[in-house]
Design a protein around this motif. Structure first.
Motif, PDB file in Angstrom:
ATOM      1  N   ILE B  38      46.885 -31.375  -1.212  1.00  0.00           N
ATOM      2  CA  ILE B  38      48.044 -30.297  -0.556  1.00  0.00           C
ATOM      3  C   ILE B  38      48.476 -30.901   0.700  1.00  0.00           C
ATOM      4  N   CYS B  39      49.708 -30.811   0.891  1.00  0.00           N
ATOM      5  CA  CYS B  39      50.474 -31.514   2.110  1.00  0.00           C
ATOM      6  C   CYS B  39      51.371 -30.472   2.322  1.00  0.00           C
ATOM      7  N   GLY B  40      51.806 -30.798   3.679  1.00  0.00           N
ATOM      8  CA  GLY B  40      52.823 -29.757   4.292  1.00  0.00           C
ATOM      9  C   GLY B  40      52.755 -29.762   5.647  1.00  0.00           C
ATOM     10  N   PRO B  41      53.802 -29.268   6.424  1.00  0.00           N
ATOM     11  CA  PRO B  41      53.725 -29.160   7.781  1.00  0.00           C
ATOM     12  C   PRO B  41      52.822 -28.292   8.324  1.00  0.00           C
ATOM     13  N   SER B  42      52.374 -28.494   9.763  1.00  0.00           N
ATOM     14  CA  SER B  42      51.436 -27.570  10.219  1.00  0.00           C
ATOM     15  C   SER B  42      51.939 -25.861  10.280  1.00  0.00           C
ATOM     16  N   GLY B  43      51.273 -25.260  10.101  1.00  0.00           N
ATOM     17  CA  GLY B  43      51.507 -23.900   9.843  1.00  0.00           C
ATOM     18  C   GLY B  43      52.090 -23.742   8.413  1.00  0.00           C
ATOM     19  N   SER B  44      51.950 -24.384   7.325  1.00  0.00           N
ATOM     20  CA  SER B  44      52.550 -24.025   6.325  1.00  0.00           C
ATOM     21  C   SER B  44      51.650 -23.092   5.471  1.00  0.00           C
ATOM     22  N   GLY B  45      50.335 -23.018   5.713  1.00  0.00           N
ATOM     23  CA  GLY B  45      49.303 -22.195   4.990  1.00  0.00           C
ATOM     24  C   GLY B  45      48.572 -23.030   4.111  1.00  0.00           C
ATOM     25  N   LYS B  46      48.497 -24.252   4.405  1.00  0.00           N
ATOM     26  CA  LYS B  46      47.760 -24.931   3.347  1.00  0.00           C
ATOM     27  C   LYS B  46      46.197 -25.015   3.702  1.00  0.00           C
ATOM     28  N   SER B  47      45.732 -24.986   5.042  1.00  0.00           N
ATOM     29  CA  SER B  47      44.311 -24.849   5.419  1.00  0.00           C
ATOM     30  C   SER B  47      43.922 -23.587   5.103  1.00  0.00           C
ATOM     31  N   THR B  48      44.950 -22.448   5.143  1.00  0.00           N
ATOM     32  CA  THR B  48      44.478 -21.028   4.873  1.00  0.00           C
ATOM     33  C   THR B  48      44.021 -21.053   3.340  1.00  0.00           C
ATOM     34  N   LEU B  49      45.053 -21.522   2.350  1.00  0.00           N
ATOM     35  CA  LEU B  49      45.010 -21.543   1.304  1.00  0.00           C
ATOM     36  C   LEU B  49      43.390 -22.108   0.707  1.00  0.00           C
ATOM     37  N   LEU B  50      42.960 -23.098   1.151  1.00  0.00           N
ATOM     38  CA  LEU B  50      41.845 -23.691   1.123  1.00  0.00           C
ATOM     39  C   LEU B  50      40.731 -23.077   1.389  1.00  0.00           C
ATOM     40  N   ARG B  51      40.792 -22.260   2.545  1.00  0.00           N
ATOM     41  CA  ARG B  51      39.684 -21.561   3.100  1.00  0.00           C
ATOM     42  C   ARG B  51      39.723 -20.285   2.292  1.00  0.00           C
ATOM     43  N   CYS B  52      40.666 -19.798   1.383  1.00  0.00           N
ATOM     44  CA  CYS B  52      40.537 -18.609   0.611  1.00  0.00           C
ATOM     45  C   CYS B  52      39.479 -19.224  -0.535  1.00  0.00           C
ATOM     46  N   PHE B  53      39.668 -20.297  -0.838  1.00  0.00           N
ATOM     47  CA  PHE B  53      38.898 -20.926  -2.114  1.00  0.00           C
ATOM     48  C   PHE B  53      37.556 -20.497  -1.939  1.00  0.00           C
ATOM     49  N   ASN B  54      36.937 -20.888  -0.769  1.00  0.00           N
ATOM     50  CA  ASN B  54      35.588 -20.319  -0.577  1.00  0.00           C
ATOM     51  C   ASN B  54      35.303 -19.191   0.232  1.00  0.00           C
ATOM     52  N   ALA B  55      36.348 -18.269   0.274  1.00  0.00           N
ATOM     53  CA  ALA B  55      36.192 -16.972   0.972  1.00  0.00           C
ATOM     54  C   ALA B  55      35.939 -16.897   2.436  1.00  0.00           C
ATOM     55  N   LEU B  56      36.214 -18.306   3.209  1.00  0.00           N
ATOM     56  CA  LEU B  56      36.240 -18.119   4.720  1.00  0.00           C
ATOM     57  C   LEU B  56      37.382 -17.359   5.236  1.00  0.00           C
ATOM     58  N   GLU B  57      38.454 -17.249   4.408  1.00  0.00           N
ATOM     59  CA  GLU B  57      39.411 -16.274   4.616  1.00  0.00           C
ATOM     60  C   GLU B  57      39.438 -15.271   3.369  1.00  0.00           C
ATOM     61  N   THR B  58      39.886 -13.961   3.480  1.00  0.00           N
ATOM     62  CA  THR B  58      39.982 -13.229   2.382  1.00  0.00           C
ATOM     63  C   THR B  58      41.558 -12.751   2.047  1.00  0.00           C
ATOM     64  N   HIS B  59      42.051 -13.057   0.956  1.00  0.00           N
ATOM     65  CA  HIS B  59      43.441 -12.778   0.612  1.00  0.00           C
ATOM     66  C   HIS B  59      43.510 -11.391   0.655  1.00  0.00           C
ATOM     67  N   ASP B  60      44.818 -11.197   0.905  1.00  0.00           N
ATOM     68  CA  ASP B  60      45.016  -9.675   0.888  1.00  0.00           C
ATOM     69  C   ASP B  60      45.728  -8.978  -0.332  1.00  0.00           C
ATOM     70  N   ALA B  61      46.342  -9.909  -1.174  1.00  0.00           N
ATOM     71  CA  ALA B  61      46.947  -9.510  -2.295  1.00  0.00           C
ATOM     72  C   ALA B  61      46.606 -10.620  -3.361  1.00  0.00           C
ATOM     73  N   GLY B  62      46.746 -10.264  -4.562  1.00  0.00           N
ATOM     74  CA  GLY B  62      46.667 -11.243  -5.829  1.00  0.00           C
ATOM     75  C   GLY B  62      45.494 -11.352  -6.407  1.00  0.00           C
ATOM     76  N   GLN B  63      45.108 -12.319  -7.194  1.00  0.00           N
ATOM     77  CA  GLN B  63      43.871 -12.364  -7.705  1.00  0.00           C
ATOM     78  C   GLN B  63      43.441 -13.917  -7.663  1.00  0.00           C
ATOM     79  N   LEU B  64      42.343 -14.113  -7.401  1.00  0.00           N
ATOM     80  CA  LEU B  64      41.558 -15.352  -7.082  1.00  0.00           C
ATOM     81  C   LEU B  64      40.158 -15.751  -7.632  1.00  0.00           C
ATOM     82  N   ILE B  65      40.294 -16.534  -8.635  1.00  0.00           N
ATOM     83  CA  ILE B  65      39.067 -16.864  -9.349  1.00  0.00           C
ATOM     84  C   ILE B  65      38.451 -18.118  -9.225  1.00  0.00           C
ATOM     85  N   VAL B  66      37.310 -18.313  -8.493  1.00  0.00           N
ATOM     86  CA  VAL B  66      36.713 -19.573  -8.143  1.00  0.00           C
ATOM     87  C   VAL B  66      35.518 -19.752  -9.225  1.00  0.00           C
ATOM     88  N   ASP B  67      35.518 -20.880  -9.682  1.00  0.00           N
ATOM     89  CA  ASP B  67      34.264 -21.149 -10.519  1.00  0.00           C
ATOM     90  C   ASP B  67      33.684 -20.081 -11.446  1.00  0.00           C
TER      91      ASP B  67
END
Lengths: 280, 248
Positions: B38-67
């Motif tokens: 995943i790439c993109g300029p800083s502030g593009s949300g790429k780290s936030t998305l990654l951190r959602c994948f192991n629930a270090l951040e919680t997403h506010d809407a939508g569905q996320l299924i990991v493993d």
């Protein structure tokens, strides 16, 4: 941006201090000055006391430390009072760390009730004078719960210092970088495990100096329980004076004993800090 | 790759920090064994998305299924999930009060309940894998940045995860140490590990990635096989970004 010509940069070392300042800053001169000032104060009070016609009886003091008679060696009243002070302070400090930890964790928790309780506790204790708190515990809560003088004293000191300790703990826990929490969580640690194995071991190093200060503070404030006649060092001092009227000698001695105790503690902890210092 | 089952499924994820929307309607799928960059300029949300994948951040809407676990706030399965999803941070985040070996053992021993002897053997095996077995008894501060990051990779691997997340693993490193960390990651990729890597190391993307995602403004702007994204970016934003980071 203007370019910097390296040739114009000044690389000379900072100018040394003038000679008289260096002399004042040196250790021997500092010690000499300290001794001189202390000598003047003590000498002044001696002269003052003599003018009052005070009868110095320093030779009486040693027997309050120990006696050597035909029955053998016996500890005097002052060491026994000191032991009570140490026991009282030690017990209170252990309890205050327990109370402080609970209050700090409540304060840091996500529970609104927990944060509320801890803030109320903190403000309540911090805004009541220690002496009034002692009276409350001894004269009001004591009879209700059947506490002895000693128990009331320990609880007073523990609660009072628990509030202060909780702030030290909170600062220490907050000083651990957020990345440490995330790393611990990312390997599946629970909140308890994160505190126990990752955060607290690191914050203890940060907290050791202010905690030592708090313990020293507690030892000194333990003198206040002499108002309800718990037989600790200060009470012993008062008792000796009431028999002998040697108030100058006894208060000097008691102050010196407190100083020896707290300085020993500080030096001991400094040694521990050096020993367990791990480069980060 | 398309016949493998998806291990991360994100559908219409939104994430807010206060009024700032960090993720906008992000949908993405990562399949078992896939290597995604995943790439993109800083502030593009790429780290936030990654951190959602192991629930270090919680997403506010939508569905996320990991493993196989659906992530919801306060889900009791989140700890279980994190044991199976390793994470490597930009700032390494090693535990400074523990030796390298203890850093690696603490997860397996305390979280998995593994015996110390067994955990130590695992730890030494993975230290070997990242080529620093001789550093086992040292403290993190005694290691170089590149070594610390390799220890961090080994620490995650000791939990025997099924998915590995990398959050800009080389961004805090001195240039001469980047290659040793990338090498360890390439070797990991060769074992078939599922990897999601947020990075600007386009060489790495070209070499090992199966898919590449370009994010900007909290959205996925472009995704596809790396060759395609590199040689034929469909959007102006992606073209501009790539030309900037590939300029030198």
């Amino acid at each position: 941006m203007a370019a910097v010509d390296p040739a114009t940069l000044d690389f000379r070392p900072a100018r040394p201090l003038p000679a008289h300042q260096r002399l004042l800053n040196s250790t021997p001169v500092a010690i000499l000055l300290y001794v001189l000032v202390m000598y003047l104060i003590i000498r002044g009070s001696y002269i003052g006391a003599e003018r009052m016609g005070y009868n110095w009886q320093w030779y009486q003091i040693p027997r309050y430390f120990y006696t050597l008679t035909d029955d053998g060696f016996r500890w005097g009243e002052i060491p026994r009072g000191l032991m009570v002070t140490i026991y009282l302070s030690g017990l209170s400090f252990l309890l205050s760390v327990g109370i402080g930890l609970v209050v700090a964790l409540l304060r840091l928790s996500d529970l609104i009730v927990g944060r509320g309780v801890s803030i109320v506790f903190l403000e309540l204790i911090r805004n009541i004078p220690l002496l009034v708190l002692l009276y409350l515990f001894y004269y009001v809560l004591g009879p209700i719960f059947g506490w002895s003088r000693f128990t009331a004293s320990v609880l007073t000191l523990a609660v009072f210092h628990g509030a202060l300790v909780s702030e030290i703990l909170r600062a220490g826990i907050n000083a651990v970088p957020v990345g440490q929490w995330e790393a611990a969580k990312s390997i599946g640690m629970s909140g308890y495990q994160t505190y126990r194995y990752i955060v607290l071991p690191q914050s203890i190093r940060i907290m050791l100096p202010p905690m030592t200060g708090e313990f020293v503070h507690l030892i000194k404030s333990s003198a206040i329980v002499s108002v309800i006649a718990v037989a600790e060092l200060t009470t012993i001092g008062r008792n000796i004076i009431s028999h002998t009227f040697m108030s100058f000698e006894v208060w000097f001695t008691v102050a010196a004993v407190y100083m020896v105790l707290t300085l020993t503690l500080s030096i001991g902890v400094t040694y521990l800090e050096r020993k367990y210092a791990v480069d980060r | 790759m398309n016949d493998r089952k998806p291990v991360i499924v994100a559908r219409n994820i939104d994430k807010f920090f206060g009024d700032f929307q960090a993720l906008r309607d992000v949908s993405i799928e990562v399949r078992a064994g896939e290597r995604m960059v995943i790439c993109g300029p800083s502030g593009s949300g790429k780290s936030t998305l990654l951190r959602c994948f192991n629930a270090l951040e919680t997403h506010d809407a939508g569905q996320l299924i990991v493993d196989g676990i659906e992530l919801r706030p306060e889900s009791p399965d989140i700890r279980k999930l994190r044991q199976n999803v390793g994470m490597v941070f930009q700032q390494f985040n090693l535990f400074p009060h523990l030796t390298v070996l203890e850093n690696l053992m603490i997860g397996p021993v305390k979280v998995r309940g593994m015996r110390r002897s067994e955990a130590e053997a695992t730890a030494r095996k993975y230290l070997e894998r990242v080529h620093i077995p001789e550093q086992a008894e040292k403290f993190p501060a005694q290691l170089s940045g590149g070594q610390q990051q390799r220890v961090a990779i080994a620490r995650s691997l000791c939990m025997e995860p099924r998915i590995m997340l990398f959050d800009e693993p080389t961004s805090a490193l001195d240039p001469e140490m980047i290659s040793e960390v990338l090498e360890a990651m390439v070797e990991l990729a060769q074992t078939g590990m599922t990897m999601v890597v947020v990075t600007h190391e386009m060489g790495f993307a070209r070499k090992v990635a199966d898919s590449m995602v370009f994010m900007d403004g909290g959205e996925i702007v472009e995704s596809g096989p790396p060759q395609e994204v590199f040689s034929n970016p469909r959007t102006e934003r992606c073209r501009e970004f790539l030309s900037q980071i590939l300029a030198f």
